[in-house]
Design a protein around this motif. Structure first.
Motif, mmCIF file in Angstrom:
data_model
loop_
_atom_site.group_PDB
_atom_site.id
_atom_site.type_symbol
_atom_site.label_atom_id
_atom_site.label_comp_id
_atom_site.label_asym_id
_atom_site.label_seq_id
_atom_site.Cartn_x
_atom_site.Cartn_y
_atom_site.Cartn_z
ATOM 1 N N GLY A 244 -17.354 1.488 -6.986
ATOM 2 C CA GLY A 244 -17.690 1.520 -5.562
ATOM 3 C C GLY A 244 -18.124 2.883 -5.087
ATOM 4 N N THR A 245 -18.530 2.940 -3.823
ATOM 5 C CA THR A 245 -18.943 4.217 -3.237
ATOM 6 C C THR A 245 -17.712 5.100 -3.070
ATOM 7 N N ARG A 274 -16.601 -1.815 -1.181
ATOM 8 C CA ARG A 274 -15.748 -1.282 -2.234
ATOM 9 C C ARG A 274 -15.861 0.244 -2.226
ATOM 10 N N TYR A 275 -14.736 0.933 -2.019
ATOM 11 C CA TYR A 275 -14.798 2.392 -1.929
ATOM 12 C C TYR A 275 -13.649 3.040 -2.691
ATOM 13 N N ASP A 320 -22.710 0.634 -7.202
ATOM 14 C CA ASP A 320 -22.200 1.741 -6.383
ATOM 15 C C ASP A 320 -23.253 2.168 -5.348
ATOM 16 N N GLN A 323 -23.311 -0.325 -2.514
ATOM 17 C CA GLN A 323 -22.128 -0.156 -1.670
ATOM 18 C C GLN A 323 -22.282 1.081 -0.776
#
Ligand SMILES: [Zn+2]
Length: 341
Positions: A244-245, A274-275, A320, A323
């Motif tokens: 994720g980011t 999603r981080y 990524d 996101q």
């Protein structure tokens, strides 16, 4: 694939941007490419006195500025030996282990080969300082190469499943993410959104302050790559590729305020993005300078996880990237609080 489809596809966007020649101080080709790419999606744009490209969409809410740097690391020719071999100094954080056998590309397209002193002797176990390397432009059109000419390491972008591999992904992937976010916003956003494509980040974030001064935003967000800690025997870093980011908490030049952190995290959770929480005990970004402009700007950073940063095979994951785009468009539309109340 027509032009419109290409701009929706992250791999294509990154390839189009990362293969453009543009070391720090010589970003004009990257800027021209970006100007053409973003023209359909922006309402205003200008280039400032240092060469930063700044674009705007929307005019409501508060002012938010996102920034990604256009420049890439490279080399500057410092001296031409009587034999014709070229000596060079670094532009930005050039890593010696990445150099032997690589190709140095000049603006006119001439490709030189990078060699090292005593390749079959001491260089097998101990790399010399940079003055032990040279560029071979023999037997080409390069007979008149002289000191003062810049070059970059050749970058060709390939993909392997969801992974995207190439040079200059730092930070053309950030530029690509901003282009995609502009595309997705489609000139509709709650805030007044500025995006700055900055110059000279790799030599000390020199473009970021003037870009921020020109906008005077209520909040500023740098968008850049960040090293991962998931390769064998590497630094213990919390960020992983494909997870994720990354919302920055700290690096060597920035402590994101709890209020800015909370706003970014809440936005990510609201949009089910999603981080990962990023703490980086090395390196910095444009955010270092953005926060110091005027009377001080609340500043954060969004990072794209990247393996092998500052090598010709920087590696990111397209999920990524998407996101990260989602977080940027989310922030562009989010209510912006008074961070220092
Ligand atoms: Zn960078």
């Amino acid at each position: 694939m027509d032009q419109e489809d290409r701009q929706k596809n992250m791999k294509e966007l990154i390839k189009q941007l990362a293969e453009v020649w543009g070391p720090s101080g010589y970003e004009h080709r990257v800027r021209a490419t970006l100007q053409a790419m973003v023209a359909p999606y922006v309402e205003a744009s200008y280039v400032d006195g240092l060469g930063n490209l700044i674009v705007r969409v929307g005019n409501g809410g508060k002012k938010i500025l996102f920034a990604a740097h256009m420049d890439q690391i490279g080399m500057m020719i410092t001296y031409r030996e009587p034999s014709g071999f070229l000596r060079f100094s670094p532009i930005g954080g050039l890593l010696r282990p990445t150099l032997v056998g690589q190709r140095a590309v000049f603006e006119d397209g001439t490709v030189g080969t990078i060699g090292v002193h005593d390749q079959w002797g001491t260089a097998r176990t101990h790399l010399p300082d940079l003055d032990g390397f040279f560029i071979d432009v023999s037997d080409g059109q390069g007979g008149d190469f002289q000191h003062g000419q810049p070059a970059v390491i050749e970058s060709r972008v390939i993909s392997r499943g969801s992974r995207i591999v190439g040079g200059a992904l730092d930070d053309r992937v950030g530029c690509a993410v901003l282009v995609k976010a502009l595309h997705d916003l489609n000139k509709q956003c709650a805030n007044t959104v500025y995006m700055a494509f900055t110059v000279q980040e790799e030599v000390g974030e020199r473009g970021a302050a003037p870009a921020t001064f020109g906008v005077q935003p209520d909040v500023a967000i740098a968008v850049d790559v960040t090293p991962t800690g998931d390769e064998p025997k590497n630094l213990k870093l919390p960020v992983q590729l494909g997870a994720g980011t990354a919302i920055k908490i700290q690096d060597q030049g920035l402590l994101v305020s709890p209020a800015v952190q909370a706003w970014m995290v809440a936005t990510a959770e609201q949009h089910e993005i999603r981080y990962q929480r990023e703490v980086l005990h090395m390196g910095r970004t444009d955010a270092t300078q953005m926060q110091l402009v005027g009377r001080g700007i609340p500043t954060g950073a969004v990072s794209i996880p990247c393996r092998y940063v500052h090598t010709p095979s920087e590696t990111v994951d397209e999920h990524d990237c998407y996101q990260t785009v989602a977080l940027i468009t989310g922030l562009a539309n989010a209510p912006i609080p008074d961070f220092v109340a």
